[in-house]
Design an enzyme around this catalytic site. Structure first.
Site, short mmCIF file in Angstrom:
data_model
loop_
_atom_site.label_atom_id
_atom_site.label_comp_id
_atom_site.label_asym_id
_atom_site.label_seq_id
_atom_site.Cartn_x
_atom_site.Cartn_y
_atom_site.Cartn_z
N GLU A 272 -8.23 -1.73 -0.62
CA GLU A 272 -8.19 -2.19 0.78
C GLU A 272 -8.73 -1.09 1.66
O GLU A 272 -8.58 0.09 1.33
CB GLU A 272 -6.73 -2.44 1.22
N LYS B 290 -8.55 1.68 4.21
CA LYS B 290 -7.44 2.48 4.74
C LYS B 290 -7.77 2.79 6.19
O LYS B 290 -8.72 3.51 6.48
CB LYS B 290 -7.26 3.78 3.95
N ARG C 132 1.25 3.08 11.08
CA ARG C 132 1.85 2.03 10.28
C ARG C 132 2.99 1.42 11.07
O ARG C 132 3.78 2.14 11.67
CB ARG C 132 2.38 2.66 9.01
N ARG D 44 6.64 4.17 11.27
CA ARG D 44 6.75 4.61 9.88
C ARG D 44 8.04 5.38 9.67
O ARG D 44 8.63 5.36 8.60
CB ARG D 44 5.55 5.51 9.59
N GLU E 231 -1.04 -2.05 10.08
CA GLU E 231 -1.49 -0.82 10.73
C GLU E 231 -2.07 -1.21 12.09
O GLU E 231 -2.80 -2.19 12.18
CB GLU E 231 -2.55 -0.18 9.83
N PHE F 208 -0.95 -5.86 6.17
CA PHE F 208 -1.25 -5.65 4.75
C PHE F 208 -0.10 -5.96 3.80
O PHE F 208 -0.29 -5.92 2.60
CB PHE F 208 -1.82 -4.25 4.49
N ARG G 246 6.99 7.17 -3.39
CA ARG G 246 5.57 7.55 -3.45
C ARG G 246 5.19 7.62 -4.91
O ARG G 246 5.45 8.60 -5.59
CB ARG G 246 5.37 8.91 -2.78
N LYS H 252 -4.14 6.49 -2.20
CA LYS H 252 -5.04 6.58 -1.06
C LYS H 252 -6.23 7.43 -1.46
O LYS H 252 -6.07 8.42 -2.16
CB LYS H 252 -4.33 7.13 0.17
#
Ligand code: AMP
Length: 564
Positions: free
Chosen positions: A252, A254, A259, A274, A304, A344, A416, A422
């Site tokens: 996708e 970025k 966010r 976020r 976003e 997203f 994470r 990313k």
């Protein structure tokens, strides 16, 4: 009766003194097990440095100036003693304890007071938070004075720590999940999941005690309680992401914005950042868009927001930040800096969590309910060349890079992992000179661990600051660096040591921003030291001219902000 607060404080002291995780977990588990039901949430919150449950909107609104005035008045000690204790430990709570111990007045009152219980401390904190309006400062002060006036030095230490939200015992939420699991005999993964769904381990602890495993299993996401966002790891390039995801993944765009997590229940919409703060009031146009477009009674969505310049290209992140900082005159800001939303993810829909659905299923459901709201541009790709083309396309359109999302991956809040990557085009690292350093906090309080970074001005020969960082070095390197910097020290004021510019470090960063903070007008964002360049002298460090060149290069694709 109730459990004494002193017992909680003594336990915190034990936690602070050890780094053995199992021991910490066992101690807290044992403590929780013996509490009455109504003490479980306050104690759990307090161990984590919270005065109130996580989703409680009450705040104490007590400044350090007020607190320190009261400590001064109660202890009647020379304030230099406090300052000395603080510079020895780097910890406000510990310094408070020291001056309480030094004060004779305190000891006398102690003899006549009954010990404070955990619930009494909570009630006192509630009373302080609920004091608002005219004359509230004085009333808060009186309440605080009464509370701190009946504490032991150790209790004072931890009440202050809870009030300022900094426990520093090393006992974090992850360990608390283990402690709750042990205390109430519920499998750790069940507790962890419940903690993820509710976002508050203290609430989970209460249900664990009251209703056991069955109660915990019934917990669900709740609208208007933000969920920790799922995070992404950095991948070197598209190839790494493809390989990790089994040679097929969803890329996708970025976007370089902010966010947001959107919660909708019928016509009510709230938006969280976020970091889970409520930013609804800053984004009225997004609220309206969601109200008009999203075809779901209840939903938790993620997306976003970015700012688009007049030429249609995305503007740098700092423009967007102005939207969040401004609370006044929002309408004017909406016109000046309009934001655009791209969705997203969809985590919850009409009473059901979608966290265990695969990415592909969630995205399909999101498409169905998003109405005319745009989704982040996406392509499912198997071939490296195609992925590289997609990355170039994203960069050419002024975006930050790509995300790669594993097709069969669940939504894992707060994690994470390797399910999301990313991929960014990295900026060239800079070799910069350390011109000053500050002592760190907590564990790092005796070390010079926060570095002022400067580039060379080739014309004047001066070193001009472009950033600051405490990231990148290992403990060993920091200790060595501290010794080296002390040898180079020119002067020291309030924990800041100015040094002769000698040491060169290689610094990575994500962006160069325009900034009024430094004389050269630029600042590195997310700077981190990647290497100590023992092989380079300051005359070989990068120049301001080079920094400016990289700054300019960022705008070959992105629209540029006002003149630097
Ligand atoms: P990180 O927060 O460091 O894990 O990096 C991922 C960040 O990229 C998210 O927090 C989002 O703010 C941002 N982002 C931009 N575009 C996307 C996208 N398509 N999917 C997920 N995150 C995105």
């Amino acid at each position: 009766m109730g459990t004494d607060f002193q017992a909680l404080a003594e336990l915190c002291e034990k936690l602070e003194a050890t780094s053995k995780r199992t021991l910490m977990v066992n101690l807290v588990a044992d403590f929780l097990k013996h509490l009455a039901l109504d003490e479980v949430e306050p104690a759990t919150s307090m161990f984590l440095g919270r005065a109130f449950p996580k989703w409680d909107s009450r705040t104490l609104e007590v400044s350090w100036a007020t607190l320190s005035d009261i400590i001064k008045r109660l202890t009647n000690v020379n304030w230099k003693d406090f300052a000395d204790a603080f510079s020895r430990t780097g910890d406000i709570g510990a310094a408070t304890k020291t001056v309480f111990e030094a004060s004779k007045i305190q000891r006398q009152t102690m003899l006549i007071e009954k010990p404070l219980t955990i619930l009494e401390v909570r009630r006192n904190l509630e009373a302080i938070a609920e004091t608002t309006g005219y004359g509230s400062r004085e009333r808060k002060e009186r309440l605080l004075e009464t509370l701190l006036g009946q504490t032991t030095p150790l209790e004072a230490k931890y009440i202050i720590k809870i009030m300022i939200g900094e426990m520093r015992t090393g006992f974090h939420e992850g360990l608390m999940e283990l402690a709750v699991s042990k205390a109430f005999n519920i499998p750790h993964d069940v507790v962890r999941k419940a903690s993820m769904l509710t976002g508050d381990i203290a609430e989970v602890a209460v249900i664990a005690k009251a209703k056991g495993k069955e109660g915990i299993l019934k917990l669900e996401f709740q609208i208007f309680r933000p969920i920790k966002p799922m995070l992404a790891q950095m991948a070197e390039n598209v190839n790494e992401a493809l390989k990790e995801h089994g040679e097929k993944t969803a890329f996708e765009y970025k976007l370089d914005g902010a966010r947001i997590q959107i919660h909708k229940s019928n016509n009510e919409v709230r938006i969280y950042s976020r970091r889970l703060t409520d930013v609804t009031d800053s984004l009225p146009e997004v609220v309206q868009l969601v109200q008009e477009e999203v075809k779901a009674q209840k939903a938790i969505l993620e997306g976003e927001v970015i700012v688009i310049g007049e030429d249609g290209n995305p503007l740098p992140f700092q423009h967007l930040m102005r939207r969040f900082r401004r609370v006044h005159n929002v309408e004017k800001m909406v016109k000046q800096i309009p934001v655009k939303l791209y969705l997203f993810d969809l985590i919850y829909l009409n009473g059901q969590s979608l966290a265990d659905d695969s990415y592909i299923e969630r995205r399909k459901k999101l498409e169905k309910i998003a109405g005319d709201i745009l989704l982040t541009k996406q392509l499912i790709i198997r071939k490296r060349l195609e992925a590289e083309g997609f990355l170039r396309e994203a960069l050419n359109e002024g975006h930050e890079g790509l995300m790669a999302k594993r097709l069969d991956s669940a939504y894992t809040p707060g994690v994470r992992g390797k399910h999301w990557f990313k991929i960014k085009e990295s900026l060239e690292p800079l070799d910069l000179v350390i011109v000053a350093a500050e002592y760190g906090y907590g564990r790092r309080h005796g070390w010079l661990s926060d570095y002022y970074l400067a580039a060379r001005d080739a014309e004047s020969g001066e070193f001009l600051m472009v950033g600051k960082t405490f990231k990148g070095l290992t403990d060993k390197e920091i200790i060595r660096m501290t010794e080296h910097l002390k040898e180079l020290a020119v002067r020291e004021t309030r924990g800041k040591v100015v040094v002769t510019p000698q040491i060169v470090v290689e610094v990575a960063y994500n962006e160069i921003q325009k900034s009024p903070k430094y004389r050269c007008g630029m600042a590195l964002r997310f700077a981190r030291v990647t290497r100590i360049r023992d092989d380079k002298g300051p005359e070989e460090a990068d120049t301001i001219k080079r920094v400016r060149k990289i700054y300019e290069k960022q705008f070959e694709r992105k629209a540029k902000p006002q003149k630097l």
